[in-house]
Design an enzyme around this catalytic site. Sequence first.
Site, PDB file in Angstrom:
ATOM      1  CG  ASP A   9     -17.975  15.559   4.132  1.00 40.95           C
ATOM      2  OD1 ASP A   9     -17.300  16.594   4.008  1.00 40.95           O
ATOM      3  OD2 ASP A   9     -18.588  15.278   5.181  1.00 40.95           O
TER       4      ASP A   9
HETATM    5  C1  NOJ Z   1     -16.459  17.941   6.432  1.00 38.40           C
HETATM    6  C2  NOJ Z   1     -17.805  17.941   7.045  1.00 38.40           C
HETATM    7  O1  NOJ Z   1     -18.228  16.616   7.314  1.00 38.40           O
HETATM    8  C3  NOJ Z   1     -18.876  18.632   6.220  1.00 38.40           C
HETATM    9  O2  NOJ Z   1     -20.031  18.774   7.001  1.00 38.40           O
HETATM   10  C4  NOJ Z   1     -18.391  19.962   5.723  1.00 38.40           C
HETATM   11  O3  NOJ Z   1     -19.410  20.568   4.948  1.00 38.40           O
HETATM   12  C5  NOJ Z   1     -17.135  19.749   4.902  1.00 38.40           C
HETATM   13  N1  NOJ Z   1     -16.102  19.146   5.732  1.00 38.40           N
HETATM   14  C6  NOJ Z   1     -16.607  21.066   4.317  1.00 38.40           C
HETATM   15  O4  NOJ Z   1     -16.117  21.869   5.298  1.00 38.40           O
END
Ligand code: NOJ
Length: 701
Positions: free
Chosen positions: A251
């Site tokens: 993430d």
């Molecule tokens: C953080 C989020 O937790 C995740 O769900 C997302 O895909 C990523 N950022 C990218 O935007």
Amino acid sequence: MQLSSLTKDKRNLLASMSLEEKLGQLTMIRPDAAEVRKARAGSILDLQEPGSIHKLQEVAVSGTRLGIPLLFALDVLHGYGTTFPVPLAEAAAMDPALWEATARAAARETAAAGIALTFAPMLDVARDPRWGRIVESPGEDPWLASRFAEAKVRGFQGVALAGSSAIAACAKHFVAYGAVTAGREYAPVDVSNRTLHEVHLPPFAAAVEAGVATVMPAFTDLAGVPMTIHKGLLRDWLRVRHGFDGVIVSDFNAIAELISHGVAADIVEAAALALNAGVDIDMASGAYLAGLPEALSRGLVPEADIDAAVMRVLDLKARLGLFEQPFAREDAMRPGDRQSHRDLAREAARKSVVLLQNRGGVLPLAKPVRLLVAGPLADAAGEMLGPWHAAGQAGEAVSYLQGLRRALPDWDIAHFEDFAAAGAREAAGNADVLLLCLGETAAMSGEAGSRAKPDLPDGQAALLKEASSFGKPIAVVLTSGRPVMEPFLFEAADAVLAAWFPGSEAGNALADILTGKANPCGKLPVTWPAEIGQIPIFHAQRPTGRPASELRESSKYLDASVAPLFPFGHGLSYTQFAYGGLRVSPEAVGPEARISVEAEVENLGPAAGEETAFLFIRDVTASVTRPLLELRGLAKIKLDPGQKGTVRFELGAGDLAFPDEDGSPRLEAGAFEILVGPGADKSGLLCHTISLALPKSSAPS
Ligand code: NOJ
């Protein structure tokens, strides 16, 4: 450079790469042409606009030594340009064919823009409405979330990743992010192994089984181990036990955040821990580029692991056909798709609305009425899109008011933000029905959208109170990313429609529902608590030795009921359905048995409608306590007034098993209740008990 022959052989390509080029392939960044030109990025997130995507791809394929195409990724959770209802809303439609169709449509639009990876489906089983990300999830039930996972993976990825309209899906957030402490975003998670295997892992197993191309570990820890470095789950469970050979992408900035978690002293250790756990792509922390060279020289990681990760990334790019066609898939969209996606968005929004209450049959408004529309969300087209609306534009969304005025040109529809506006009180006095559009804005849920008090915000309860002083019937359209806990709402409003965030076609779908052109059929994918203090409350709770009763020493509150306001599966219709005639055969089953379950459903009311019937089981006596209800099936039936039909389910004996603490299925002989009905309120379920017998040898000790 013989690029085409090199790309045909990924091993040769790998052998020709410098360490920095390899680490570049393992690095995902926000758009940065200079970094791309230096081959320090293999994938890009958050770029939506097709022209900019094309330009940056040009830099990668023509402006770098090896010309390896970039992988563009975006959070396409519920549509790219056409915005479908948010996932929690779509879950309420209880319709795997619809879930697949909206993902297919989203994939076409996404692929046509040159984007090849979506960070979806989000598969976190969510039982806490304080957590803002419940809006992205398929709700509280692992069986339902597993069906959602399969449908979404099929929809996004199509029959083959190389297809012109296919995009790679990403099962996230692995795992148990939905169980953050007290519903607080990014907070620690600590669940038992049994809950992990029974509740949180099954949707991921289903996604892997369906062939999901990528998986994203959660930001959070699990019992002290951040998921980004959780070897036991990323390597042993996901890769070894479930055979996942796709790409694991961290993430956003999660690898660098290992330092804040307090498990890595510096970026070098952080990078080494993540790679060792099997994370292939570092999203946006720069840790792999900055830390892995040093980690290699410190002997913290074997070079073979870097190579294996690079191979998985190259393999994904090859499977997506990016080496042959790195640019937008112009043929992904077929003639007529734009309109058919809008039609699908309207259908999905209609099917996602849940009619929570309808006292005195206030809805539908079948004949012209004088309507007063008020509230902050009445004419808020942009808010209808909800969180994570990708390239969805407010200007292309239809607000509730716009939809009603368009659909009902002959009706007298007055609109006021509130009752302080000049003429509003008079209009309310003249109206037949007050329609209040209340709830949350898009920014109040989604990532970092936790609320300790998920009630009606910004003085909306006062607005409702004022509305009730006119003595007119009140219908509330509740826009929200979660169950909203506001007892007064359900006292003051005659009808309440949970519209969630319905997407681009919000107003048109609402007009269909309000006028009865469409009969509401959505059902809650999540229990609606009566009180914040009841959280977490969900249908699959386990029994206690002292169930709630009139005795003080029983499992209850002194100051609130233990019953939810609405159970999982609740959802009214403009007609009424009656259940009867449950048949289960055979009644005595063995480990290989197929169990057939049928029930009669009759439409007793005045309108045609569609009903979703649920099948639950209850393991009556087992070696451990088992949930009071476990969902194992759903079936849909459309019935005209007065019509009767049969809903059918089939179970295997395996559906009666439960996971051991290590996740292996355990089948125990004995009695099982088979329950069928409209929702998870046990008093409304038909019940039949069967018994499972096991040969001595297969009975676990
Ligand atoms: C953080 C989020 O937790 C995740 O769900 C997302 O895909 C990523 N950022 C990218 O935007």
